[in-house]
Every structure is written in C-alpha cells, then in structure tokens.
Scaffold this motif. Structure first.
Motif, short mmCIF file in Angstrom:
data_model
loop_
_atom_site.label_atom_id
_atom_site.label_comp_id
_atom_site.label_asym_id
_atom_site.label_seq_id
_atom_site.Cartn_x
_atom_site.Cartn_y
_atom_site.Cartn_z
N SER A 33 7.61 19.12 34.70
CA SER A 33 7.91 18.87 33.29
C SER A 33 7.19 17.64 32.73
O SER A 33 7.01 17.51 31.53
CB SER A 33 9.42 18.71 33.11
N THR A 34 6.81 16.72 33.63
CA THR A 34 6.19 15.48 33.15
C THR A 34 4.71 15.68 32.80
O THR A 34 4.10 14.80 32.20
CB THR A 34 6.26 14.37 34.21
N GLY A 35 4.13 16.81 33.25
CA GLY A 35 2.73 17.08 32.94
C GLY A 35 1.74 16.29 33.77
O GLY A 35 0.53 16.34 33.54
N VAL A 36 2.27 15.55 34.77
CA VAL A 36 1.40 14.74 35.61
C VAL A 36 0.71 15.63 36.65
O VAL A 36 1.23 16.69 37.01
CB VAL A 36 2.26 13.64 36.28
N LYS A 37 -0.47 15.22 37.11
CA LYS A 37 -1.19 15.99 38.14
C LYS A 37 -0.58 15.66 39.50
O LYS A 37 -0.50 14.49 39.86
CB LYS A 37 -2.67 15.60 38.12
N VAL A 38 -0.15 16.70 40.23
CA VAL A 38 0.46 16.46 41.54
C VAL A 38 -0.46 16.93 42.66
O VAL A 38 -0.82 18.11 42.72
CB VAL A 38 1.83 17.17 41.65
N LEU A 39 -0.84 16.02 43.54
CA LEU A 39 -1.76 16.34 44.64
C LEU A 39 -1.08 16.09 45.98
O LEU A 39 -0.09 15.38 46.06
CB LEU A 39 -3.01 15.47 44.54
N ARG A 40 -1.64 16.70 47.03
CA ARG A 40 -1.13 16.45 48.38
C ARG A 40 -2.27 16.02 49.28
O ARG A 40 -3.43 16.36 49.03
CB ARG A 40 -0.55 17.72 48.99
N LEU A 41 -1.97 15.36 50.36
CA LEU A 41 -3.00 15.04 51.37
C LEU A 41 -3.53 16.35 51.93
O LEU A 41 -2.81 17.33 52.03
CB LEU A 41 -2.40 14.23 52.53
#
Lengths: 198, 198
Positions: free
Chosen positions: A162-170
């Motif tokens: 919902s925050t629109g932030v880009k979420v990445l993982r290792l």
C-alpha cells in the motif's frame, strides 16, 4: 546434598543461554568457580550494567554506544533506501560489504508461529512510520534463507504494498567459491531460476 | 564500528568459558541483551558473590555450603578409606551409588603435560598428609578412563607406595546394558583381562 544452593542458582541462570542445557551449565559454573576473583567481578559488573551501557536506537533498532545512532545519520537517510533485517548482527555483516549506504531497520524477530512470534510483535508499525516520514523509495529485505525468513519477507511485501515503495530481496543462488557438486538441490534450483546474462 | 565497547568486553569474558569461541560468545551476549533487567541483576549478583558463597573444604577439596564439610565427618573418616577423584562432580556421582562410605580427596587436576599441568600442582602433599594423620588403609583411585586419568593413577600409585597403603582402581570393563557388538576393542580387551568367576 547435591550442589550448594548458590551454585544451583547460577546453573539455573546459565541454562537460559541459547543451546545450553543442564550439563553445559554445570560445566560453565564449575569452570567459573576456578576463575580469579577479578575475572568474576569483571563479568558480574559487565552483566549488571549491560542494560544501561548498551542500548538500541528507538528508530532503527541498531545498537548505540554513545548518544547518536551511526546508522541514522543524515547522509544515510538521504539515500532513501532502507535495509530490513532481523538482528543487529545482520546490519554489521551487510555494512561490512560497503555496498549498501542506506539506512537499516531491525525487526524484533522473524515470523515464527512455532515459537509464538506472530506479526503483532514484529515492529512493523515503526517501519511503516519511518517509510512515510523519511520517504524511503526502496526497501531491501535481508533475512536468513529459512522458512521463517521467507515467511517474514512475504508478509512484509504484502504489508508494504500500500505504501508504493519498491520492495527487493537479497539474491538467492550459489555461494562464492563453492563446488556445484556439493550444493543442495533447493539452492541449485533457485540459482537456475534466477539465471542472468553474463 | 563493530560492537559497542561494553558488549565487546562481555564477549571477551564469555569466551573464557570452556568450549565457547567468538561466535558462541557473541550469541550468548546478544541473548543476554534481551534478558530482563531482573535476570541480569540476578546472574550479576550470583557471579559477584560466587567466591564467597561457594568454598572448597581445605582438607578434602569438596564443595562446602555451610561451615562444615559433609564429606569430612567423623563417621566417614573412621572407615579409613579414601576415594581420590579429579573433580567434585565425581564425588557426587560416586556418592550417589551409596556403595562407598569413606572419605574423598579431590585433586587439583589430572596430570596433563600438554596443558602444562604437571605433578607439582596436583595437590598430592595434602593427600599424603591426610593418609598419615587420618591413617587411611585403602586408597581408591577413581579417574576418567583416559590417557590423563591413567597417567595420574600410575603416578599416584608410585608416590603412595612408600606409605604402605592399599591402592585400588575402579574396574574397567563393559558398561551395564551395552551390546558387545558396539564396544570398542580397548574396553573389550580390558574386560577380558579382568574376567572373573560367575
């Protein structure tokens, strides 16, 4: 008799350490009996003052030595990136690579229903608040590659949507310097799925 | 930074425990950071007072809780037998069988040249003195069945020869409840050599 009362209490206390059972606690206690009075005084003082001497940053959860958190400095915050980890040790490991210059966020724990650690105590409100106020653009999830780590990453991804932030993982794959023959199948599968151009 | 100074000192202290390296000491220290203030105060107090609260009997070397050593009571001494061990834990183990009613004598350590533990610091003078004053007739050597234990037993046997006291050792053989197929050859050889009439 069995052990003197005082020794028994010490053994009980030592048994609270992770991976320490009765036998090991007994061994520790007997060893400590042979320590010098100075050594015992020293560790007694260190433990007694631990809570006051070592604190956690109320914002990011990193360990603070003096007054200011070195991981909450202006220069790190303006990168607009935050790396979410499950313990301060991970912060030190990641920071020593020198490849991540952004801020950190230490969760209280990973999701682990078996240990009674659910999403309520994760500390995610604090993270959401920081994303909003500090306007982070990128969240890097850096958890252990375990069932708990994966569950926590999935949960956070959904919560952060919902925050629109880009979420990445290792990235998951073959560790450097290892032989293909010795890699487990799960890792090899992940490495194949994540294959990239040379 | 690496760890805060206080935490580093605590890790150094914990590394003195037997079998605890840097990694384990770090794990212990981080776990202790999460302990309640009460728990930390408790263990701090226990360690600070350890030397005063738990003492060793100056005669036999057993742990004393109150003022008198329960293993140096008249009734035990008049048996005229003494069991020599290398740690107080052995005393508890042997005493719990109920088969030995005599006195005990705890050596400072076993002979171990590799660890720099030679005969000088064994505490044998104390033993010779007790044999003379208390007129013990029988000495039972009860050490681990290891190289160090064997060496110490041989050394003591030679040193005690002049006193004319009977020197015995614990029997070596097959442990109760074990299967012959799984016994190592050394133990089996000892058991054969020590065979006795049914």
């Amino acid at each position: 008799m069995k052990y003197p009362h005082h020794l028994k209490l010490l053994i009980e206390s030592l048994k609270k350490l992770p991976g320490v059972g009765s036998r090991t606690a007994e061994r520790f206690a007997f060893e400590m009996l042979a320590w010098s009075a100075d050594d015992l005084k020293k560790i007694s003082r260190l433990l007694g003052e631990l809570k006051n001497a070592v604190r956690f940053c109320p914002a990011c959860g990193c360990l603070i030595e003096e007054t200011d958190c070195q991981f909450c400095q202006e220069q790190r915050l303006k990168e607009k990136k935050v790396c979410v980890v499950s313990s301060f040790k991970s912060v030190l490991a990641i920071d020593s690579t020198g490849l991540f210059k952004g801020a950190y966020h230490v969760l209280n724990h990973l999701l682990s229903p078996l240990r009674g650690q659910g999403p309520d105590t994760l500390g995610i409100e604090r993270l959401l608040e920081r994303i909003e106020t500090l306007q982070f653009q990128e969240v890097v999830l850096a958890f252990d590659s375990t069932l708990e780590g994966d569950a926590t990453a999935l949960y956070l991804k959904r919560e952060l949507e919902s925050t629109g932030v880009k979420v990445l993982r290792l990235a998951t794959g073959i560790p450097m310097g290892s032989s293909l023959d010795l890699i487990d199948q799960a890792t090899l599968s992940k490495a194949l799925m994540g294959r990239s151009q040379v």
